[in-house]
Enzyme design. Structure first.
Site, mmCIF file in Angstrom:
data_model
loop_
_atom_site.group_PDB
_atom_site.id
_atom_site.type_symbol
_atom_site.label_atom_id
_atom_site.label_comp_id
_atom_site.label_asym_id
_atom_site.label_seq_id
_atom_site.Cartn_x
_atom_site.Cartn_y
_atom_site.Cartn_z
ATOM 1 N N LYS A 101 0.851 -1.178 0.000
ATOM 2 C CA LYS A 101 0.000 0.000 0.000
ATOM 3 C C LYS A 101 0.892 1.235 0.000
ATOM 4 O O LYS A 101 2.043 1.141 0.427
ATOM 5 C CB LYS A 101 -0.918 -0.002 1.216
ATOM 6 N N GLY A 128 -1.931 -11.248 6.902
ATOM 7 C CA GLY A 128 -0.957 -12.299 7.194
ATOM 8 C C GLY A 128 -0.842 -12.573 8.684
ATOM 9 O O GLY A 128 -0.126 -13.478 9.089
ATOM 10 N N GLU A 143 -2.216 2.449 17.844
ATOM 11 C CA GLU A 143 -0.774 2.500 18.026
ATOM 12 C C GLU A 143 -0.488 3.449 19.173
ATOM 13 O O GLU A 143 -1.214 4.420 19.366
ATOM 14 C CB GLU A 143 -0.103 3.030 16.756
ATOM 15 N N ASP A 158 -4.851 4.898 5.552
ATOM 16 C CA ASP A 158 -3.685 4.133 5.974
ATOM 17 C C ASP A 158 -4.085 2.833 6.672
ATOM 18 O O ASP A 158 -3.390 1.823 6.558
ATOM 19 C CB ASP A 158 -2.842 4.988 6.937
ATOM 20 N N HIS A 196 -6.632 -2.374 5.921
ATOM 21 C CA HIS A 196 -6.524 -3.417 6.943
ATOM 22 C C HIS A 196 -7.870 -3.752 7.587
ATOM 23 O O HIS A 196 -8.306 -4.901 7.598
ATOM 24 C CB HIS A 196 -5.561 -2.994 8.054
ATOM 25 N N LYS A 210 -3.500 6.732 15.948
ATOM 26 C CA LYS A 210 -2.100 6.793 16.349
ATOM 27 C C LYS A 210 -2.012 7.523 17.673
ATOM 28 O O LYS A 210 -2.928 8.249 18.057
ATOM 29 C CB LYS A 210 -1.305 7.589 15.318
ATOM 30 N N ARG A 217 -2.648 -1.955 20.059
ATOM 31 C CA ARG A 217 -3.456 -3.160 20.000
ATOM 32 C C ARG A 217 -4.197 -3.272 18.691
ATOM 33 O O ARG A 217 -4.459 -2.274 18.015
ATOM 34 C CB ARG A 217 -4.422 -3.212 21.170
#
Lengths: 601, 597
Positions: free
Chosen positions: B252, B285, B320, B339, B344, B440, B446
């Site tokens: 990305k 992944g 984050e 982002d 995600h 962020k 988590r």
């Protein structure tokens, strides 16, 4: 972690706000507490004017009231104020103002009521090992009312001091509460008295009554008799107690231990005889398995977790297994057992009760009568047990590691040619809409390789399992399983399939688990404590009603009769083994695999 | 503990018995050969490794269309301690592939990391490659090429890489040996990203290493998006494999809205076919994201629960505990929604919510995911909350605001936090809020998926308890990071004489059950790309659908210059998120004071 309230006298060590109060609590406070809660506690506990209270309301009250009461411990000095607080706490739950008044009226009487617990058969094993220690534990935890007295009654001649001496040997304090233990023990023992007499002598009971009256000192008297005696003298003792030692102005309750007869007829005869002297709601038939923590939790799990709700039927459950095993035999005390056998001793009562709790429909409420109604419905829906659905076994001697373990018939108290089963497995079915066709497998045995009691719920396979195509192994065998381990090491776990971490796609069976010892460090109370407390409080949920008992016997009586008439020879299995292989064939017939004998554990 | 099956690659297999498995292998082998191929460039035979390297047969898996075989083949190689301990040796499922020396010698794999001097390459790609090598997951003949503008010698590249290589904690032995062996396979080529000559040069070097064997080439584009297309053009024209496959992994951002993404895809497709493009979303992944499908589809107990009938809401949470820390230049142009959310979290949502696919094959799964994305209700501005962190002094330490970052414009409105409520208009999920939250500089790091179940209808216990049991509903939590875990919150009775209910967790903490280190997401994805397994990569139409969902909202946010709600660095994020949740009758599960906080 928010606790969801409703606290009994017992639970306070978990809630910080309760803890402070309990540390300073004295009997008086505790008794008050109990008294408040007793609006629900039972009719008999209350003065007659309260009898009109409906049972439903009363139960409703119990839990919540105790909650309020415990959360705001009553200080005897500021009685009025604190009562008001409690009252306020109750307002939400109590519907009628009248009830409140009654509770208040009762409050006035509080110093006047007493509870005397008479252990009939005080010198016996059960009394020493279970009943006295349970009473002490209740006392230690401040669960007993302020004015309580414990009486031992038996034939042996003994002084009070001798009884105390005997009792004191088996008392222990909970591991997490050692302080003051010695003191508490002394205080408890001072409340213990002894009276000797014959079980069938009304005079002796009159004498006991006199002594009880002395201790009651004219207060409202509530009396609980615990019959820890052989079944053949149940009725005599009940007759004498009822005729000569009933409470004049409070309640009189009788706790009866199994065996409740040995078949439909004898059980009915016993019930009939008991009912000559007692009302149904004076009889507390104890099944101590129902007092086990995880059995209590079974209903909580089912009814307060949405995720289990859709699963709880034939649509998702493939079979249910109720497993009980002991790792010792009769060890020289087989006399009683030989007359009954494992089916009567464990299956017909403990396992069947758990089955009924497991399988019942959602009751209207948590009231004793509502729950017991549902349990009876399950029992009455059960298909008669056929002989071919039962496997029986008896242990034979076995030598392991140089030690010789005896056969059942080596027990001196057992006839050499006894055919009494020490092991049995059975497949039962409930012919109702929820459970049609789902096998409920029971297994109970003595002298097996482990000591355990558990409920296993095996779920069906995943229809059209995507992962099946990719794996050689049959995923249909690796189905989900919910295990409720009652003993030892209380635990609940759900076996799920998950992926082994790593680059591949490999499935593994793991447990989502809740291990009680890890989560709840406190000792879990003995089943007898709970049941004694319930009896004192008049909570009948965990006791067996006469019609339940009838239904349970009518399920098992025909097959028991057939076993005995046909003199079916039990399959022998070595002491300490996993039991007769017949149990596997029985399971296989219903396409079940015993969950406890897998590779696991 | 019964286990089943199939681990790919991985170390020596102890139960391996060549003679007994031969038949099997032969059969499988035949199947492979007769399999239809997408590439038409190579023969399957040539992909296959020799049994003298029994550990590496996984190469067989380079079949694109057969995850099926890939799985079971891989099993044979499972030799990690865990596997040994927990797997019953299922001789049958452990085929390996005996074949002649000649066959094995013929295929090679070159992995070219374009942008080799970059951060991602150093921190993630090379270490992941090394881990795969360590675990014997790479084919016998593999070469790693670094390509970037910087002039470096092979030695310098090796030196640079070696600093970031580590061995797994539980596999220290031979680590240095292995590292040396690995580094010897690493080479470097400097060149311009838009210069076909440079790539021609690279091609020459690659050919040298391939030495005439069948050549498979994987390009990992670890470069800024503006040069994606140039590189793809050059690589495709000048450095494609002549006789094997050529695949390109793209990171990305895949554009910043529908148009730019569509444009990028169109450009890529000038030079590459769809199945050469591997769009990586490294969240897919992650171990627990992989496990999500396993949980759903291999456990009956979850099957009836997975719908609007039982699920009240689903929460996808990413946070984050650090800000942009001086590297906000790229981020400022994108913002947290692009982002994290659009890729995600949305990908996880699609995996979570999809219908059961026909099979586990990549196309079947991706088809289902696209269906979910296309069923989603357009995002409305009022269902989104944006936030931006501001400076905060805590414990004598002062934490910078986002706009304090020198690489960020002082007046930036770029959200560093966002929460959104999404809905899927299909029969399974109608009306169920899917709440996303990403930020962020929050108080914790988590990533988790929370599934909150409905209340128990007619709860028997409710009558007796003052507390509202309807709030204490069941909740299934899949914690992706840190400390992978699955737990199910249930109500149970507190042991004791009373009747007091408590919420406990039925839990599975990965660290406790699987002491082995969990592989990094990049390892899995690189291996999948090498093996041609596309399940975890994003297909063009998925990407389009994802952008179609977010683009109108992003545009509106930017056009209306919506001010982000400022929240202190290290806090729990803007309170607006709570109001958003409240609007949909949801409570954030991660901010409830439970023990896992």
């Amino acid at each position: 972690m928010a606790a969801l309230s409703s606290i009994h006298c017992r639970s306070y060590s978990y809630s910080p706000f309760l803890f402070s109060s309990s540390s300073s609590s004295i009997n008086g406070q505790q008794f008050q507490r109990i008294n408040f809660s007793s609006s629900g506690i039972s009719k008999r506990f209350l003065p007659a004017k309260l009898f009109s209270q409906s049972r439903k309301n009363s139960y409703h009250g119990v839990v919540l009231m105790q909650d309020g009461a415990v959360a705001m411990p009553v200080n005897p000095v500021e009685n009025e104020a604190s009562f008001k607080k409690v009252k306020d706490g109750l307002l939400s739950s109590i519907t009628s103002a009248e009830e409140l008044k009654e509770t208040a009226g009762f409050d006035v009487n509080k110093d006047e009521s007493t509870v005397i617990i008479t252990v009939v058969g005080a010198s016996g094993d059960l009394a020493k090992k279970k009943i006295f220690p349970a009473l002490f534990a209740l006392y230690y935890e401040d669960c007993l009312p302020k004015h309580f007295t414990v009486f031992g009654y038996a034939r042996s001649k003994m002084t009070d001091a001798e009884l105390r001496n005997m009792v004191s040997k088996t008392l222990t304090c909970r591991i997490d509460k050692r302080e003051n233990c010695g003191e508490k023990m002394d205080q408890f023992l001072k409340r213990c008295f002894y009276d000797s007499g014959q079980y069938d002598s009304e005079e002796n009971f009159t004498q006991l009554d006199k002594k009880l009256k002395e201790h009651e000192g004219g207060r409202l008297s509530n009396r609980l008799f615990y019959l820890s005696i052989p079944p053949n003298i149940f009725i005599d003792a009940v007759r004498c107690a009822s005729m000569s030692a009933s409470s004049a102005n409070g309640w009189t309750r009788v706790i009866v231990e199994k065996p409740f007869g040995r078949d439909s007829e004898s059980s009915a005869a016993l019930t009939k005889a008991l009912k000559q002297y007692l009302e149904e709601d004076q009889i507390f038939r104890i099944d101590h398995y129902l007092g086990k923590e995880l059995v209590e939790n079974l209903s909580v799990l089912r009814f307060s977790n949405l995720i289990f709700e859709p699963l709880w039927s034939r649509q998702y459950i493939r079979n249910v297994q109720l497993i009980f095993s002991e790792d010792f035999g009769t060890e020289g005390r087989g006399g009683y057992f030989d007359h009954y056998g494992i089916i009567r001793d464990i299956m017909q009562n403990h396992l069947l009760q758990i089955l009924a709790l497991f399988a019942m429909e959602t009751p209207v409420s948590l009231d004793a009568e509502d729950i017991r109604n549902e349990k009876v419905k399950v029992l009455r829906s059960m298909r008669p047990i056929r002989l071919e659905d039962v496997v029986i076994g008896q242990y034979k001697s076995h030598i392991k590691g140089g030690i010789t373990y005896p056969a059942y018939t080596d027990d001196k108290t057992v006839p050499k040619d006894s055919l009494t089963p020490t092991f049995a497995a059975a497949a039962l079915f409930i012919d109702n809409a929820r459970w049609d066709g789902v096998p409920f497998l029971m297994k109970a045995g003595k002298a097996l390789h482990s000591k355990r009691a558990e409920i296993r719920v095996q779920f069906r396979h995943v229809p059209g399992n995507l992962y099946n195509r990719n794996f050689g192994t049959d995923l249909d065998r690796a189905t989900n399983e919910l295990v409720i381990r009652v003993q030892p090491d209380e635990a609940i776990y759900l076996k799920i399939n998950n992926k082994v971490p790593g680059l591949g796609m490999r499935l593994d069976c793991s447990n989502l688990n809740l291990h009680y010892a890890a989560r709840y460090s406190k000792e879990i109370p003995d089943a007898y404590e709970r049941l004694l407390l319930d009896a004192i409080e008049g909570e009948r949920r965990l006791f067996i009603r006469s019609d339940e008992l009838d239904a349970a016997w009518s399920l098992f009586t025909p097959v028991l009769k057939e076993l005995e008439e046909k003199k079916i020879i039990p399959e022998y299995y070595p002491y300490g083994s996993r039991g007769p292989v017949g149990a596997h064939y029985l399971a296989a017939r219903y396409n079940v695999k015993w969950g406890d004998l897998g590779a696991e554990q | 503990m019964a286990t089943r099956l199939t681990t790919p690659c991985s170390s020596s297999s102890t139960n391996f018995s060549p003679s007994s498995s031969f038949n099997n292998e032969a059969k499988l082998f035949t199947r492979f050969i007769s399999m239809p191929r997408k590439y038409g460039l190579s023969t399957w035979v040539s992909h296959i490794h020799s049994k003298t390297h029994a550990r590496k047969h996984f190469l067989l898996n380079s079949s694109n269309e057969h995850p099926l075989n890939a799985f079971s083949l891989q099993d044979g190689l499972a030799g990690n301690p865990l596997a040994k301990e927990r797997i019953e040796p299922p001789g049958k499922e452990r085929p390996s592939i005996p074949m002649s020396e000649a066959e094995k010698e013929e295929s090679t794999l070159s992995i070219t990391v374009v942008g080799a001097s970059g951060d991602l390459a150093n921190k993630k790609i090379f270490p992941a490659l090394f881990a795969l090598f360590y675990e014997d997951c790479l084919p016998e003949n593999f070469t790693v090429f670094g390509f970037a503008r910087t002039k470096l010698t092979d030695e310098e590249l090796r030196n640079m890489i070696s600093k970031t290589l580590t061995c797994r904690i539980d596999k220290r032995e031979n680590c240095d040996d292995k590292m040396d062996q690995f580094l010897k396979r690493c080479f470097y080529q400097a060149g311009q990203y838009n210069s076909e000559e440079s790539f021609l040069e690279l091609d020459k070097k690659l050919k040298e290493k391939e030495a005439g064997k069948l050549s498979n080439r994987l390009f990992y584009l670890s470069i800024p998006p503006n040069i994606f297309v140039d590189v793809v053009r050059c690589a495709s024209h000048r450095a494609s494999s002549a006789n094997g496959w050529t695949r390109v992994i793209v990171e990305k951002p895949f554009g910043r809205d529908s148009e730019s993404s569509g444009e990028l895809t169109r450009c890529l497709k000038q030079y590459l076919t769809e199945d050469q493009i591997f769009r990586i979303d490294h969240y897919l992944g992650k171990e627990l994201v992989e496990n999500l499908s396993v949980l759903r589809f291999s456990n009956l107990v979850f099957e009836p629960l997975w719908s609007r009938n039982y699920i009240r809401n689903v929460q996808l949470i990413f946070s984050e505990d650090f800000g942009t820390e001086g590297r906000g230049g790229y981020f400022d142009n994108y913002g947290i929604i692009r982002d994290i959310m659009q890729n995600h979290l949305l990908q996880i949502l699609a995996l979570f919510a999809m219908e059961t696919p026909v099979s586990l094959e990549a196309e079947d799964i991706r088809n289902e995911k696209v269906k979910v994305l296309r069923s989603m209700k357009p995002l409305k501005l009022e269902d989104v909350i944006v936030g931006q962190y501001k400076g905060h002094g805590k414990g004598g330490k002062s934490y910078p605001a986002y706009t304090d970052d020198p690489t960020v414009p002082k007046d930036s409105l770029t959200p560093t936090f966002a929460a959104a409520a999404l809905f899927i208009n299909n029969a399974r999920w109608d009306g169920i809020p899917f709440l996303m939250k990403a930020g962020k500089a929050l108080h914790v790091k988590r990533a988790e998926i929370r599934v909150q179940f409905r209340h128990v209808p007619g709860n028997l216990y409710k009558r007796n308890f003052g507390t509202d049991l309807d709030k204490a509903t069941n909740e299934l939590v899949l914690r992706v990071q840190p400390d992978e875990a699955i737990y199910l919150k249930i109500n149970n009775k507190v042991p004791g004489l009373g009747m007091r209910l408590d919420r406990s967790d039925l839990n599975l903490l990965y660290r406790a059950r699987y002491p082995k280190e969990i592989p990094d997401a990049y390892e899995r994805l690189l291996l999948d790309a090498i093996e041609g397994e596309r399940r975890l990569f994003i297909r063009s139409d998925e990407l389009d659908a994802a952008w179609a969902l977010f683009t109108p909202l992003l545009r509106e946010l930017e056009e209306k210059k919506i001010f982000p709600e400022l929240y202190p660095y290290g806090s729990r994020g803007p309170v607006g998120a709570h109001y958003l949740a409240a609007k949909h009758n949801v409570r954030w599960g991660d901010l409830s004071g439970e023990i896992y906080e």
